[in-house]
Design a protein around this motif. Structure first.
Motif, short mmCIF file in Angstrom:
data_model
loop_
_atom_site.label_atom_id
_atom_site.label_comp_id
_atom_site.label_asym_id
_atom_site.label_seq_id
_atom_site.Cartn_x
_atom_site.Cartn_y
_atom_site.Cartn_z
N UNK A 110 0.82 -1.21 0.00
CA UNK A 110 0.00 0.00 0.00
C UNK A 110 0.86 1.26 0.00
N UNK A 142 1.73 2.68 2.57
CA UNK A 142 1.29 3.45 3.73
C UNK A 142 1.85 2.81 5.00
N UNK A 197 -0.71 6.74 21.90
CA UNK A 197 -1.65 6.62 23.01
C UNK A 197 -2.53 7.87 23.14
N UNK A 243 -0.14 7.49 8.17
CA UNK A 243 -1.41 7.81 8.77
C UNK A 243 -1.27 7.65 10.27
N UNK A 244 -1.85 8.56 11.00
CA UNK A 244 -1.76 8.53 12.46
C UNK A 244 -3.10 8.11 13.04
N UNK A 283 -5.05 7.47 16.95
CA UNK A 283 -4.97 7.81 18.38
C UNK A 283 -5.84 6.80 19.13
N UNK A 284 -5.33 6.24 20.21
CA UNK A 284 -6.08 5.19 20.92
C UNK A 284 -6.69 5.69 22.22
N UNK A 285 -6.51 6.98 22.53
CA UNK A 285 -7.12 7.52 23.75
C UNK A 285 -6.70 6.78 25.01
N UNK A 292 -9.35 0.03 22.46
CA UNK A 292 -9.33 0.81 21.21
C UNK A 292 -8.04 0.52 20.46
N UNK A 296 -7.87 -0.65 16.64
CA UNK A 296 -7.20 0.18 15.64
C UNK A 296 -6.12 -0.62 14.92
N UNK A 342 -6.04 -3.83 14.46
CA UNK A 342 -6.65 -4.82 13.58
C UNK A 342 -7.20 -4.22 12.30
N UNK A 343 -7.81 -3.05 12.39
CA UNK A 343 -8.37 -2.47 11.17
C UNK A 343 -7.27 -1.82 10.33
N UNK A 344 -6.33 -1.13 11.01
CA UNK A 344 -5.25 -0.48 10.28
C UNK A 344 -4.37 -1.49 9.54
N UNK A 384 -4.94 -3.84 7.76
CA UNK A 384 -5.35 -4.17 6.39
C UNK A 384 -5.11 -3.03 5.41
N UNK A 385 -4.78 -1.85 5.93
CA UNK A 385 -4.63 -0.67 5.06
C UNK A 385 -3.18 -0.25 4.88
#
Lengths: 322, 322
Positions: free
Chosen positions: B60, B62, B68, B94-95, B97-99, B104, B108, B110-112, B114-115
């Protein structure tokens, strides 16, 4: 054998498309149904495959937020609010930083546009023309800049600047400086107008970097301009200016009153605590995500949402010396 | 007709694969050749299609950076340095933030995963075990946490904490508090060890939120613990602590000396200016990107790079009251 969307649909007693929407468009699903579907999905260990979904829907379920400078504490609350709100709509948010550089901004938009379904463009430094050209590539919502024909979220900094200048004139200040921000900043223009029409002698100093260092550097010009009141482009500039004035033996607020814009945490802890125009950054982030969701669904008019600002009076302003 | 990679190759007098690498792996191309190819591409208006390239290479181009709390000013210089360095290698960053929320953080990642081709995981709050499980999904480089078997960039906060505590003991402080950070923070653990072995009476106060508010809240405990010297988890906590002490009539450094960690800009502008352990955040960002490029090319050993820290003495530390 992996759990499929069909297993979740069967166990929840709903149609497959409802399960899909429960994940991808939760606002279209009855909240009770959604809760049930999610509970069942969790119980079965079902995880929707984003990449697979992107193939069928053509959607990435990612948004981008482009900010001029991630190091400016104005942006994080906006980013965090947008992120939390987007997450509740099953969107990830990726943040990209352009370093206040219009060319980087253009490159970032062009590359990001292929990875995301929409972009929040915060305080852009590009020309309106360049932004209008780039909107062909991806849906935009613009924050902190008025561009005709585009969905826009404004924080009414002009109103806040007027409140700030009136506060200064009420304290007896007759000669006021605007320490403005970078060239091309829409916010600087809105502040310029408020200061120019305030009925006091107005001095315009800039452009300045929108940072503490910008404020420190501006201190000499502020002293030379013989003003007693200053409205700074943002809190960072105000904090830097107070430091720069102090290094030159000028006291705030005894000699010069200083007002910032944004209401960042550092301003509340500054000595003196900063009088500032409070900007509703978190609300702007949430509203902008709502508008972007509409833009992605192609139902967006070129709405302009304008959020009110307010003045927070603390310790960096006082009566003008007579 | 759009300009193709073949047009650029012909006009530059090089093979198509060289043009491709000039964009996608510039460090593999002779610099002069690369300059020529880029100039020709620019002249012809050629723009490499990232999405098309991703299809052929499976890349990608990316990277993700997961932090945090994007509102903590420690992270932006790291992010900006990583981003600039990655851009020079034709990678977008790409940044996310997990708060400060481990759950979270896991979502994040797991979804990131794939990108992007790889992830910089900064100051993670997840357990080591969870991180080891997630590394199956995407190459990681971890910053600010030691995890066996993973490429890691550490800033030697233990060394910095030792310098800080020695500075306090040399100023005559015999009773020292560590105002620590969030539970599960690797940095807190490293600091704990340094304070425990310093040869002064040690008091440990925490966990605390790693923010100004965390420091303000800790002020009462610091006063109750009757220490004269404090090492705070980071500069935000130190700044908040100084504010909280001041609200209770305790002066810094006259009554209590306070040292922070990070060396953020706000600490330099604080009154009193903050004594702090300077962390090489920008260098860590650059090194981490280099390690991630290696990890993506599958040539990474589980290297640990440890960067030195240093003590910057300013105004928030002074001699212990006798």
């Amino acid at each position: 054998m992996p759990v499929t969307i069909r297993d979740v649909a069967r166990a929840s007693g709903v149609h497959v498309s409802t399960v899909s929407r429960a994940f991808s468009a939760p606002h279209l699903v009855n909240p009770d149904t959604r809760s049930r579907v999610l509970a069942v999905a969790e119980g079965l260990g079902y995880r929707p495959n984003r990449a697979a979904r992107a193939l069928t829907t053509g959607r990435t379920h990612n948004f981008g937020i482009i900010v001029a400078d991630i190091a400016n504490p104005f942006f994080p609350p906006l980013i965090k609010a947008a992120q939390a709100h987007a997450r509740s709509r099953d969107y990830n948010v990726f943040v990209a930083d352009t370093d206040e550089d219009p060319q980087v901004e253009e490159e970032v938009i062009q590359t990001l546009s292929k990875q995301v379904d929409g972009v929040l463009l915060c305080s852009p430094r590009l020309t309106n023309k360049a932004i209008e050209r780039l909107r062909e590539e991806v849906p935009f919502v613009v924050v902190n800049r008025r561009i005709r024909g585009m969905p826009t979220v404004l924080m009414d900094v002009g109103q806040g600047a007027s409140l700030a200048v009136r506060h200064l004139t009420e304290l007896g200040h007759r000669r006021i400086a605007l320490v403005s921000g970078p060239a091309g900043s829409w916010t600087s223009k809105a502040m310029h107008e408020a200061v120019a029409t305030a009925g006091a002698d107005a001095v315009f100093l800039g452009p300045n970097a929108p940072t503490e260092q910008g404020g420190i550097t501006a201190a000499a010009d502020v002293i030379a301009s013989r003003v007693t009141g200053v409205l700074a482009y943002n809190d960072l500039v105000a904090i830097g200016l107070i430091e720069g004035l102090s290094e030159r033996g000028v006291r705030v607020p005894e000699d010069v009153s200083v007002i910032g814009v944004d209401d960042i945490v550092a301003g509340r802890l500054n000595r003196p605590k900063l009088t500032t125009v409070s900007m509703p950054a978190a609300a702007a982030g949430r509203v902008a995500v709502d508008m972007l969701l509409q833009a992605v669904d192609d139902v967006a008019a070129a709405t302009v949402t304008t959020l009110e600002t307010s003045l927070v009076v603390r310790e960096s302003t006082g009566r003008a010396r007579t």
